[in-house]
Design a protein around this motif. Structure first.
Motif, PDB file in Angstrom:
ATOM      1  N   TYR A  48      97.384 126.561 -62.827  1.00  0.00           N
ATOM      2  CA  TYR A  48      97.442 125.126 -62.555  1.00  0.00           C
ATOM      3  C   TYR A  48      98.142 124.841 -61.224  1.00  0.00           C
ATOM      4  N   LEU A  49      99.115 125.658 -60.871  1.00  0.00           N
ATOM      5  CA  LEU A  49      99.779 125.490 -59.576  1.00  0.00           C
ATOM      6  C   LEU A  49      98.787 125.726 -58.440  1.00  0.00           C
ATOM      7  N   LEU A  50      97.956 126.741 -58.591  1.00  0.00           N
ATOM      8  CA  LEU A  50      96.909 127.005 -57.600  1.00  0.00           C
ATOM      9  C   LEU A  50      95.985 125.798 -57.457  1.00  0.00           C
ATOM     10  N   ALA A  51      95.579 125.232 -58.597  1.00  0.00           N
ATOM     11  CA  ALA A  51      94.690 124.067 -58.578  1.00  0.00           C
ATOM     12  C   ALA A  51      95.380 122.834 -58.005  1.00  0.00           C
ATOM     13  N   THR A  52      96.704 122.808 -58.064  1.00  0.00           N
ATOM     14  CA  THR A  52      97.459 121.686 -57.507  1.00  0.00           C
ATOM     15  C   THR A  52      97.539 121.760 -55.988  1.00  0.00           C
ATOM     16  N   LEU A  53      97.780 122.948 -55.471  1.00  0.00           N
ATOM     17  CA  LEU A  53      98.109 123.097 -54.054  1.00  0.00           C
ATOM     18  C   LEU A  53      96.901 123.258 -53.139  1.00  0.00           C
ATOM     19  N   VAL A  54      95.871 123.935 -53.609  1.00  0.00           N
ATOM     20  CA  VAL A  54      94.811 124.354 -52.686  1.00  0.00           C
ATOM     21  C   VAL A  54      93.743 123.295 -52.398  1.00  0.00           C
ATOM     22  N   PRO A  55      93.132 122.632 -53.406  1.00  0.00           N
ATOM     23  CA  PRO A  55      91.957 121.799 -53.103  1.00  0.00           C
ATOM     24  C   PRO A  55      92.181 120.701 -52.066  1.00  0.00           C
ATOM     25  N   GLY A  56      93.258 119.928 -52.193  1.00  0.00           N
ATOM     26  CA  GLY A  56      93.497 118.856 -51.237  1.00  0.00           C
ATOM     27  C   GLY A  56      93.680 119.375 -49.825  1.00  0.00           C
ATOM     28  N   ASN A  57      94.361 120.495 -49.708  1.00  0.00           N
ATOM     29  CA  ASN A  57      94.580 121.072 -48.386  1.00  0.00           C
ATOM     30  C   ASN A  57      93.342 121.796 -47.871  1.00  0.00           C
ATOM     31  N   ALA A  58      92.484 122.256 -48.783  1.00  0.00           N
ATOM     32  CA  ALA A  58      91.205 122.825 -48.354  1.00  0.00           C
ATOM     33  C   ALA A  58      90.339 121.750 -47.700  1.00  0.00           C
ATOM     34  N   LEU A  59      90.378 120.546 -48.249  1.00  0.00           N
ATOM     35  CA  LEU A  59      89.676 119.425 -47.618  1.00  0.00           C
ATOM     36  C   LEU A  59      90.273 119.114 -46.251  1.00  0.00           C
ATOM     37  N   ARG A  60      91.577 119.192 -46.181  1.00  0.00           N
ATOM     38  CA  ARG A  60      92.291 118.864 -44.947  1.00  0.00           C
ATOM     39  C   ARG A  60      91.892 119.772 -43.792  1.00  0.00           C
ATOM     40  N   ILE A  61      91.673 121.049 -44.086  1.00  0.00           N
ATOM     41  CA  ILE A  61      91.328 121.998 -43.021  1.00  0.00           C
ATOM     42  C   ILE A  61      89.833 122.311 -42.998  1.00  0.00           C
ATOM     43  N   ARG A 196      97.231 128.318 -39.206  1.00  0.00           N
ATOM     44  CA  ARG A 196      96.412 128.753 -38.068  1.00  0.00           C
ATOM     45  C   ARG A 196      95.372 127.695 -37.712  1.00  0.00           C
ATOM     46  N   THR A 197      94.720 127.146 -38.731  1.00  0.00           N
ATOM     47  CA  THR A 197      93.673 126.149 -38.486  1.00  0.00           C
ATOM     48  C   THR A 197      94.244 124.874 -37.881  1.00  0.00           C
ATOM     49  N   LEU A 198      95.352 124.397 -38.444  1.00  0.00           N
ATOM     50  CA  LEU A 198      95.948 123.157 -37.943  1.00  0.00           C
ATOM     51  C   LEU A 198      96.600 123.352 -36.580  1.00  0.00           C
ATOM     52  N   SER A 199      97.077 124.563 -36.313  1.00  0.00           N
ATOM     53  CA  SER A 199      97.649 124.845 -34.990  1.00  0.00           C
ATOM     54  C   SER A 199      96.580 124.747 -33.914  1.00  0.00           C
ATOM     55  N   ALA A 200      95.374 125.196 -34.252  1.00  0.00           N
ATOM     56  CA  ALA A 200      94.271 125.110 -33.291  1.00  0.00           C
ATOM     57  C   ALA A 200      93.941 123.657 -32.959  1.00  0.00           C
ATOM     58  N   ARG A 201      94.241 122.757 -33.897  1.00  0.00           N
ATOM     59  CA  ARG A 201      94.012 121.323 -33.658  1.00  0.00           C
ATOM     60  C   ARG A 201      95.261 120.633 -33.122  1.00  0.00           C
ATOM     61  N   ASN A 202      96.334 121.410 -32.949  1.00  0.00           N
ATOM     62  CA  ASN A 202      97.623 120.876 -32.502  1.00  0.00           C
ATOM     63  C   ASN A 202      98.136 119.785 -33.441  1.00  0.00           C
TER      64      ASN A 202
END
Length: 228
Positions: A48-61, A196-202
């Motif tokens: 459940y922790l995995l399901a909490t943390l990953v999906p929203g941030n997967a959309l973000r990047i 890494r992904t967000l750093s590329a976008r500064n």
């Protein structure tokens, strides 16, 4: 609007498993719970922790754009998943404490080899209980912008759980917790990829999750090797 809010069926199903299970082992029997039940609670908590943390941030990047619909569906339920994660870790803690009390006579008499197992686990449980209690609308309204910062502690907890899982499995079974280890390391690798992904976008917020993981790692290592 029901008492349990959205995802009522999922919440109720989990509550009807964890609460009776905890109550039975804590109050209805003098016996120690089996290790597989303690581990199962931890596995559900980690999942459940995995399901909490990953999906929203997967959309973000924009990770795997063809899975965007799935990410969005899961992200809409991340508060529910966070609540269920805290619930299962609460059950894991209750069963673990009962086993220690039965097998080695109570917290005040815990043998040295069990000490490192408890410290990170207790801290993680305490943080999860804070997040659990503040996951509702009243807390969001009261804390406003600070609510998001507070719930960022879910990333801080990941290394605590990781070190606790390794210590516990080595202490009780002399082997590594392969399932929990894979999921928790996956979360850490995801945070590195996100950085890494967000750093590329500064992106100005690119290091937040990584820094929380780093802080949690420092605390977990200190608790494991230098506390007591």
């Amino acid at each position: 609007m029901t008492l349990l809010g959205q995802d009522t069926s999922l919440k109720l199903a989990n509550l009807l498993i964890v609460l009776p299970l905890s109550a039975y082992w804590l109050f209805a029997t003098p016996s120690a719970p089996p290790l597989w039940q303690i581990s199962l609670c931890a596995y559900f908590g980690v999942a459940y922790l995995l399901a909490t943390l990953v999906p929203g941030n997967a959309l973000r990047i924009n990770l795997w754009p063809d899975r965007k619909r799935l990410w969005r569906s899961l992200a809409l339920r991340r508060r529910t998943f966070g609540l269920m994660s805290g619930l299962w870790f609460f059950g894991h803690y209750n069963l673990g404490v009962k086993m220690l009390r039965v097998e080695i006579g109570g917290p005040q008499e815990i043998q040295p080899r069990y000490d490192p197992v408890l410290d990170n686990g207790q801290l993680a449980t305490f943080i999860f209980m804070i997040l659990f209690v503040t996951s509702y609308g009243w807390a969001m309204r009261a804390l406003k912008a600070d609510w998001r910062r507070l719930h960022g502690l879910a990333w801080f907890v990941v290394p605590l759980i990781l070190v606790h899982s390794i210590s516990a499995r080595l202490a009780f079974e002399q082997r590594l917790p392969h399932v929990s280890l894979a999921i928790l390391l996956g979360i850490i690798l995801f945070a590195l990829y996100e950085f890494r992904t967000l750093s590329a976008r500064n992106h100005q917020d690119r290091a937040r999750h990584l820094l929380l993981l780093l802080a949690g790692t420092v605390v977990a290592v200190c608790y494991r090797f230098f506390y007591r």
